[in-house]
Design an enzyme around this catalytic site. Structure first.
Site, PDB file in Angstrom:
ATOM      1  N   SER A  36       0.815  -1.222   0.000  1.00  0.00           N
ATOM      2  CA  SER A  36       0.000   0.000   0.000  1.00  0.00           C
ATOM      3  C   SER A  36       0.844   1.265   0.000  1.00  0.00           C
ATOM      4  O   SER A  36       0.471   2.265  -0.632  1.00  0.00           O
ATOM      5  CB  SER A  36      -0.956  -0.001   1.189  1.00  0.00           C
ATOM      6  OG  SER A  36      -0.237  -0.089   2.408  1.00  0.00           O
ATOM      7  N   GLU A  68      -8.710 -13.032  -5.637  1.00  0.00           N
ATOM      8  CA  GLU A  68      -8.185 -13.117  -7.006  1.00  0.00           C
ATOM      9  C   GLU A  68      -7.173 -14.246  -7.176  1.00  0.00           C
ATOM     10  O   GLU A  68      -6.808 -14.557  -8.311  1.00  0.00           O
ATOM     11  CB  GLU A  68      -7.567 -11.767  -7.425  1.00  0.00           C
ATOM     12  CG  GLU A  68      -6.250 -11.380  -6.765  1.00  0.00           C
ATOM     13  CD  GLU A  68      -6.419 -10.701  -5.409  1.00  0.00           C
ATOM     14  OE1 GLU A  68      -7.523 -10.745  -4.842  1.00  0.00           O
ATOM     15  OE2 GLU A  68      -5.428 -10.134  -4.912  1.00  0.00           O
ATOM     16  N   CYS A 105      -6.730  -6.386   0.148  1.00  0.00           N
ATOM     17  CA  CYS A 105      -5.505  -6.298   0.943  1.00  0.00           C
ATOM     18  C   CYS A 105      -4.888  -4.900   0.879  1.00  0.00           C
ATOM     19  O   CYS A 105      -5.435  -3.985   1.482  1.00  0.00           O
ATOM     20  CB  CYS A 105      -4.536  -7.405   0.541  1.00  0.00           C
ATOM     21  SG  CYS A 105      -3.348  -7.775   1.847  1.00  0.00           S
ATOM     22  N   ARG A 134       0.244 -11.032   4.684  1.00  0.00           N
ATOM     23  CA  ARG A 134       0.580  -9.779   5.400  1.00  0.00           C
ATOM     24  C   ARG A 134      -0.591  -8.791   5.348  1.00  0.00           C
ATOM     25  O   ARG A 134      -0.470  -7.638   4.936  1.00  0.00           O
ATOM     26  CB  ARG A 134       1.850  -9.149   4.825  1.00  0.00           C
ATOM     27  CG  ARG A 134       3.091 -10.000   5.119  1.00  0.00           C
ATOM     28  CD  ARG A 134       4.390  -9.382   4.635  1.00  0.00           C
ATOM     29  NE  ARG A 134       4.658  -8.081   5.231  1.00  0.00           N
ATOM     30  CZ  ARG A 134       4.980  -7.875   6.509  1.00  0.00           C
ATOM     31  NH1 ARG A 134       5.050  -8.879   7.346  1.00  0.00           N
ATOM     32  NH2 ARG A 134       5.236  -6.669   6.949  1.00  0.00           N
ATOM     33  N   HIS A 169      -7.383 -12.175  -0.482  1.00  0.00           N
ATOM     34  CA  HIS A 169      -7.141 -12.108  -1.927  1.00  0.00           C
ATOM     35  C   HIS A 169      -8.004 -13.118  -2.698  1.00  0.00           C
ATOM     36  O   HIS A 169      -7.493 -14.177  -3.090  1.00  0.00           O
ATOM     37  CB  HIS A 169      -5.679 -12.455  -2.225  1.00  0.00           C
ATOM     38  CG  HIS A 169      -4.690 -11.460  -1.736  1.00  0.00           C
ATOM     39  ND1 HIS A 169      -4.271 -10.383  -2.485  1.00  0.00           N
ATOM     40  CD2 HIS A 169      -4.020 -11.378  -0.570  1.00  0.00           C
ATOM     41  CE1 HIS A 169      -3.392  -9.693  -1.801  1.00  0.00           C
ATOM     42  NE2 HIS A 169      -3.221 -10.273  -0.632  1.00  0.00           N
TER      43      HIS A 169
HETATM   44  N1  GLN Z   1       1.191  -5.620   3.820  1.00  0.00           N
HETATM   45  C1  GLN Z   1       0.816  -4.985   2.580  1.00  0.00           C
HETATM   46  C2  GLN Z   1       0.619  -3.488   2.757  1.00  0.00           C
HETATM   47  O1  GLN Z   1       0.784  -2.980   3.799  1.00  0.00           O
HETATM   48  C3  GLN Z   1      -0.447  -5.584   1.985  1.00  0.00           C
HETATM   49  C4  GLN Z   1      -0.188  -7.001   1.586  1.00  0.00           C
HETATM   50  C5  GLN Z   1      -0.991  -7.474   0.433  1.00  0.00           C
HETATM   51  O2  GLN Z   1      -1.613  -6.712  -0.317  1.00  0.00           O
HETATM   52  N2  GLN Z   1      -0.958  -8.770   0.236  1.00  0.00           N
HETATM   53  O3  GLN Z   1       0.280  -2.821   1.836  1.00  0.00           O
END
Ligand code: GLN
Length: 204
Positions: free
Chosen positions: A55, A185, A85, A143, A183
């Site tokens: 992100s 996808e 996510c 994550r 996810h």
């Molecule tokens: N940990 C990631 C973040 O902070 C997100 C992880 C993901 O999109 N699989 O953006």
């Protein structure tokens, strides 16, 4: 704009992350999936998907590509959006445990905590109930963030069913903006994407 047709044009924000997986899922759901990297491309879509990835990197690239304000503007005008996510983090109105300079889009009135499941168990899978879908959804968390607070207009779509994180909110919707911590996808289960494409079609 093409929202009234049965083949809505759905953009995938293509700055970083698992763009291809979303494009494939959207196409299988009957949408015309297009890549969005520029404001002109954003202007041509009926809806936008924000992929999983990182992100803070996507936030930076939104600024570099001069897309941050245009995406915010489209969201204010009611454009449907779906984020998985990292996409969920970007759609939040408040983000915890992120970089001070990270921007977000406030598409959903919610507070999201980044990397919330912690390092030991930062990736896992579970089956969960998802409002509006029949039968459990296999949820892959990488994550992932969770949602710590939702505003009054926000519908909780899914929670972690059991284990140490039982009850944590991992999918939410406000109007036509949907976000999942996980996810869909990557699993081949198209139901979340279909739900999103159907709501884009329903705006017709
Ligand atoms: N940990 C990631 C973040 O902070 C997100 C992880 C993901 O999109 N699989 O953006």
């Amino acid at each position: 704009m093409n929202a009234t047709s049965s083949r809505p044009v759905v953009g995938v924000l293509a700055l970083q992350g698992d763009v291809r997986e979303h494009v494939a899922a959207l196409a299988e759901c009957g949408a015309e999936a297009v890549l969005v990297r520029r404001a002109e491309e954003l202007a041509a879509v009926d809806a936008l998907v924000l992929p999983g990835g990182e992100s803070t990197a996507i936030s930076k690239l939104l600024q570099v590509f001069e897309l941050l304000e245009p995406v915010r503007q489209r969201l204010r005008e009611g454009m449907p959006a779906y984020g998985s996510c990292a996409g969920m983090i970007l759609l939040a109105s408040e983000v915890l445990d992120t970089r001070a300079d990270a921007e977000h889009l406030s598409g959903i009135d919610m507070t999201v905590r980044r990397n919330a499941f912690g390092r030991q168990v930062d990736s896992f899978e579970t089956d969960l109930d998802f409002a509006g879908l029949d039968g459990p959804v296999r949820a892959v968390f990488i994550r992932a963030p969770w949602v710590e607070r939702v505003g009054p207009g926000v519908e909780v779509l899914a929670r972690v069913p059991d284990g140490p994180f039982a009850g944590r909110i991992v999918a939410a919707r406000q109007g036509d903006v949907v976000a999942t911590s996980f996810h869909p996808e990557v699993t081949g289960d198209l139901r979340v994407h279909r739900l999103f494409v159907d709501l884009v079609r329903a705006r017709g």
